[in-house]
Design a protein around this motif. Structure first.
Motif, PDB file in Angstrom:
ATOM      1  N   PHE A 161       0.853  -1.185   0.000  1.00 12.34           N
ATOM      2  CA  PHE A 161       0.000   0.000   0.000  1.00 12.34           C
ATOM      3  C   PHE A 161       0.887   1.232   0.000  1.00 12.34           C
ATOM      4  O   PHE A 161       1.744   1.388   0.859  1.00 12.34           O
ATOM      5  CB  PHE A 161      -0.920   0.006   1.223  1.00 12.34           C
ATOM      6  CG  PHE A 161      -1.925  -1.104   1.198  1.00 12.34           C
ATOM      7  CD1 PHE A 161      -3.125  -0.945   0.535  1.00 12.34           C
ATOM      8  CD2 PHE A 161      -1.652  -2.309   1.811  1.00 12.34           C
ATOM      9  CE1 PHE A 161      -4.048  -1.973   0.491  1.00 12.34           C
ATOM     10  CE2 PHE A 161      -2.567  -3.335   1.784  1.00 12.34           C
ATOM     11  CZ  PHE A 161      -3.763  -3.174   1.114  1.00 12.34           C
ATOM     12  N   VAL A 162       0.673   2.112  -0.973  1.00 14.53           N
ATOM     13  CA  VAL A 162       1.482   3.319  -1.111  1.00 14.53           C
ATOM     14  C   VAL A 162       0.678   4.498  -0.578  1.00 14.53           C
ATOM     15  O   VAL A 162      -0.407   4.791  -1.080  1.00 14.53           O
ATOM     16  CB  VAL A 162       1.868   3.558  -2.590  1.00 14.53           C
ATOM     17  CG1 VAL A 162       2.676   4.828  -2.736  1.00 14.53           C
ATOM     18  CG2 VAL A 162       2.634   2.366  -3.127  1.00 14.53           C
ATOM     19  N   LEU A 163       1.213   5.175   0.433  1.00 16.19           N
ATOM     20  CA  LEU A 163       0.519   6.300   1.049  1.00 16.19           C
ATOM     21  C   LEU A 163       1.126   7.648   0.680  1.00 16.19           C
ATOM     22  O   LEU A 163       0.497   8.674   0.864  1.00 16.19           O
ATOM     23  CB  LEU A 163       0.513   6.140   2.571  1.00 16.19           C
ATOM     24  CG  LEU A 163      -0.162   4.864   3.077  1.00 16.19           C
ATOM     25  CD1 LEU A 163      -0.026   4.763   4.582  1.00 16.19           C
ATOM     26  CD2 LEU A 163      -1.609   4.817   2.668  1.00 16.19           C
ATOM     27  N   ASP A 164       2.331   7.653   0.160  1.00 10.76           N
ATOM     28  CA  ASP A 164       2.995   8.893  -0.231  1.00 10.76           C
ATOM     29  C   ASP A 164       2.451   9.360  -1.580  1.00 10.76           C
ATOM     30  O   ASP A 164       2.556   8.640  -2.583  1.00 10.76           O
ATOM     31  CB  ASP A 164       4.509   8.659  -0.316  1.00 10.76           C
ATOM     32  CG  ASP A 164       5.288   9.905  -0.689  1.00 10.76           C
ATOM     33  OD1 ASP A 164       4.719  11.015  -0.588  1.00 10.76           O
ATOM     34  OD2 ASP A 164       6.457   9.775  -1.080  1.00 10.76           O
ATOM     35  N   PRO A 165       1.846  10.554  -1.641  1.00 11.04           N
ATOM     36  CA  PRO A 165       1.250  11.030  -2.902  1.00 11.04           C
ATOM     37  C   PRO A 165       2.244  11.100  -4.066  1.00 11.04           C
ATOM     38  O   PRO A 165       1.877  10.819  -5.205  1.00 11.04           O
ATOM     39  CB  PRO A 165       0.727  12.420  -2.557  1.00 11.04           C
ATOM     40  CG  PRO A 165       0.582  12.434  -1.085  1.00 11.04           C
ATOM     41  CD  PRO A 165       1.618  11.504  -0.555  1.00 11.04           C
ATOM     42  N   GLU A 166       3.482  11.470  -3.790  1.00 11.33           N
ATOM     43  CA  GLU A 166       4.473  11.565  -4.870  1.00 11.33           C
ATOM     44  C   GLU A 166       4.792  10.189  -5.447  1.00 11.33           C
ATOM     45  O   GLU A 166       4.923  10.029  -6.656  1.00 11.33           O
ATOM     46  CB  GLU A 166       5.749  12.244  -4.368  1.00 11.33           C
ATOM     47  CG  GLU A 166       5.579  13.726  -4.103  1.00 11.33           C
ATOM     48  CD  GLU A 166       5.135  14.499  -5.339  1.00 11.33           C
ATOM     49  OE1 GLU A 166       5.689  14.261  -6.433  1.00 11.33           O
ATOM     50  OE2 GLU A 166       4.228  15.336  -5.201  1.00 11.33           O
ATOM     51  N   LYS A 167       4.911   9.201  -4.590  1.00  7.72           N
ATOM     52  CA  LYS A 167       5.181   7.830  -5.053  1.00  7.72           C
ATOM     53  C   LYS A 167       3.991   7.290  -5.830  1.00  7.72           C
ATOM     54  O   LYS A 167       4.138   6.624  -6.843  1.00  7.72           O
ATOM     55  CB  LYS A 167       5.514   6.905  -3.887  1.00  7.72           C
ATOM     56  CG  LYS A 167       6.761   7.280  -3.157  1.00  7.72           C
ATOM     57  CD  LYS A 167       7.980   7.063  -4.030  1.00  7.72           C
ATOM     58  CE  LYS A 167       9.233   7.408  -3.252  1.00  7.72           C
ATOM     59  NZ  LYS A 167      10.398   7.511  -4.069  1.00  7.72           N
ATOM     60  N   PHE A 168       2.785   7.597  -5.342  1.00 11.38           N
ATOM     61  CA  PHE A 168       1.580   7.147  -6.032  1.00 11.38           C
ATOM     62  C   PHE A 168       1.488   7.792  -7.415  1.00 11.38           C
ATOM     63  O   PHE A 168       1.143   7.123  -8.393  1.00 11.38           O
ATOM     64  CB  PHE A 168       0.332   7.483  -5.209  1.00 11.38           C
ATOM     65  CG  PHE A 168      -0.919   6.969  -5.840  1.00 11.38           C
ATOM     66  CD1 PHE A 168      -1.261   5.632  -5.737  1.00 11.38           C
ATOM     67  CD2 PHE A 168      -1.744   7.813  -6.565  1.00 11.38           C
ATOM     68  CE1 PHE A 168      -2.407   5.148  -6.336  1.00 11.38           C
ATOM     69  CE2 PHE A 168      -2.890   7.342  -7.163  1.00 11.38           C
ATOM     70  CZ  PHE A 168      -3.218   6.003  -7.046  1.00 11.38           C
ATOM     71  N   LYS A 169       1.825   9.075  -7.504  1.00 15.10           N
ATOM     72  CA  LYS A 169       1.801   9.773  -8.794  1.00 15.10           C
ATOM     73  C   LYS A 169       2.787   9.127  -9.764  1.00 15.10           C
ATOM     74  O   LYS A 169       2.481   8.928 -10.935  1.00 15.10           O
ATOM     75  CB  LYS A 169       2.142  11.243  -8.587  1.00 15.10           C
ATOM     76  CG  LYS A 169       2.080  12.072  -9.839  1.00 15.10           C
ATOM     77  CD  LYS A 169       2.381  13.527  -9.542  1.00 15.10           C
ATOM     78  CE  LYS A 169       2.335  14.352 -10.802  1.00 15.10           C
ATOM     79  NZ  LYS A 169       2.645  15.759 -10.544  1.00 15.10           N
ATOM     80  N   ASP A 178       5.906   0.316 -16.087  1.00 13.29           N
ATOM     81  CA  ASP A 178       6.845  -0.096 -15.040  1.00 13.29           C
ATOM     82  C   ASP A 178       6.143  -0.769 -13.866  1.00 13.29           C
ATOM     83  O   ASP A 178       6.712  -1.616 -13.194  1.00 13.29           O
ATOM     84  CB  ASP A 178       7.638   1.102 -14.525  1.00 13.29           C
ATOM     85  CG  ASP A 178       8.578   1.657 -15.586  1.00 13.29           C
ATOM     86  OD1 ASP A 178       8.867   0.933 -16.555  1.00 13.29           O
ATOM     87  OD2 ASP A 178       9.014   2.815 -15.445  1.00 13.29           O
ATOM     88  N   PHE A 179       4.905  -0.357 -13.592  1.00 15.20           N
ATOM     89  CA  PHE A 179       4.156  -0.885 -12.449  1.00 15.20           C
ATOM     90  C   PHE A 179       2.893  -1.565 -12.953  1.00 15.20           C
ATOM     91  O   PHE A 179       1.884  -0.913 -13.205  1.00 15.20           O
ATOM     92  CB  PHE A 179       3.806   0.240 -11.476  1.00 15.20           C
ATOM     93  CG  PHE A 179       5.000   0.921 -10.887  1.00 15.20           C
ATOM     94  CD1 PHE A 179       5.652   0.368  -9.809  1.00 15.20           C
ATOM     95  CD2 PHE A 179       5.476   2.105 -11.426  1.00 15.20           C
ATOM     96  CE1 PHE A 179       6.759   0.981  -9.258  1.00 15.20           C
ATOM     97  CE2 PHE A 179       6.585   2.735 -10.883  1.00 15.20           C
ATOM     98  CZ  PHE A 179       7.236   2.166  -9.803  1.00 15.20           C
ATOM     99  N   GLN A 180       2.946  -2.860 -13.097  1.00 14.48           N
ATOM    100  CA  GLN A 180       1.783  -3.619 -13.573  1.00 14.48           C
ATOM    101  C   GLN A 180       0.871  -3.984 -12.406  1.00 14.48           C
ATOM    102  O   GLN A 180       1.325  -4.185 -11.283  1.00 14.48           O
ATOM    103  CB  GLN A 180       2.241  -4.890 -14.275  1.00 14.48           C
ATOM    104  CG  GLN A 180       3.038  -4.634 -15.531  1.00 14.48           C
ATOM    105  CD  GLN A 180       2.197  -4.034 -16.640  1.00 14.48           C
ATOM    106  OE1 GLN A 180       1.092  -4.481 -16.885  1.00 14.48           O
ATOM    107  NE2 GLN A 180       2.719  -3.024 -17.300  1.00 14.48           N
TER     108      GLN A 180
END
Length: 82
Positions: A10-18, A26-28
């Motif tokens: 689970f990604v909570l950092d908005p920059e990483k999610f963007k 790159d992210f399937q």
């Protein structure tokens, strides 16, 4: 987190999610069961070019100015109900 036999991140950092949302190749997305694909097909389950095409179509609806107006209406509806 483990969800059954598969690990989930689970990604909570908005920059990483963007970054994940813009690098489609790159992210399937993880494989889902055939039953889930049958019952819940749609934009959230698309991958690759199909996802990029649909994201481009719906992105104007999530413009910051449009969301501000929508939030104002939702806030006023909640105030009226309470």
């Amino acid at each position: 987190m483990w969800l059954g036999p598969r690990p989930r991140l689970f990604v909570l950092d908005p920059e990483k999610f963007k970054e994940m949302a813009t690098k489609v190749y790159d992210f399937q997305k993880p494989d889902t069961s055939p039953l889930f694909k049958l019952l819940a097909s749609g934009f959230a389950n698309y991958d690759g070019d199909k996802w990029a095409k649909h994201r481009k179509i719906v992105s104007p609806a999530f413009n910051v100015e449009k969301l501000k107006v929508s939030l104002w209406f939702m806030f006023n509806c909640v105030i009226i109900i309470i």
